[in-house]
Design a protein around this motif. Structure first.
Motif, PDB file in Angstrom:
ATOM      1  N   ALA A   5       8.566 -53.235  37.228  1.00 30.51           N
ATOM      2  CA  ALA A   5       7.486 -52.334  37.639  1.00 30.51           C
ATOM      3  C   ALA A   5       6.161 -52.729  36.972  1.00 30.51           C
ATOM      4  O   ALA A   5       5.105 -52.723  37.616  1.00 30.51           O
ATOM      5  N   ILE A  30       8.154 -45.906  39.258  1.00 33.34           N
ATOM      6  CA  ILE A  30       9.612 -45.889  39.354  1.00 33.34           C
ATOM      7  C   ILE A  30       9.989 -44.495  39.822  1.00 33.34           C
ATOM      8  O   ILE A  30       9.669 -43.509  39.169  1.00 33.34           O
ATOM      9  N   ILE A  42      11.423 -48.022  43.523  1.00 34.98           N
ATOM     10  CA  ILE A  42      10.026 -48.173  43.096  1.00 34.98           C
ATOM     11  C   ILE A  42       9.143 -47.999  44.316  1.00 34.98           C
ATOM     12  O   ILE A  42       9.398 -48.592  45.366  1.00 34.98           O
TER      13      ILE A  42
END
Length: 115
Positions: free
Chosen positions: A64, A78, A108
């Motif tokens: 991420a 997330i 995500i």
């Protein structure tokens, strides 16, 4: 002639969208850490949603963060993080510590910058 021009414009629009789709796909798959697999990718206008599985929570966080550093993306979050354990029978397992494989599943959401 106007029908041919309309068809040409429609084809150009489809091809242009395909180029953006390919770029987005390349960005999210190119940032994948080792031992991480994507199970689905959904690209809908300004939103890209990826789901996958990997070996650890910190791997998801690193993925991420890597996506968030891309200038094409405005925001990366997330949205799902879960641990799945598959227990294995064997001599090395005990009632207090069964042998098992741990897999982290994740989701995500990525908001793209306006083009």
């Amino acid at each position: 002639a106007s029908g041919a021009e309309a068809l040409k414009a429609a084809n150009f629009s489809l091809l242009a969208d395909r180029g953006v789709f390919y770029r987005d796909l390349r960005l999210v798959t190119g940032a994948l850490p080792p031992s991480t697999n994507l199970t689905s990718i959904e690209i809908d206008g300004g939103l890209v949603t990826v789901n996958g599985e990997t070996d650890g929570v910190f791997t998801v966080v690193a993925y991420a963060e890597n996506l968030a550093q891309r200038e094409e993306f405005l925001d990366v979050r997330i949205t799902e993080l879960d641990e799945e354990i598959s227990f294995l029978p064997g001599d090395n397992s005990t009632p207090d510590a069964p042998a098992g494989l741990t897999r982290i599943t994740f989701g995500i959401e990525i908001i793209k910058r306006e083009q």
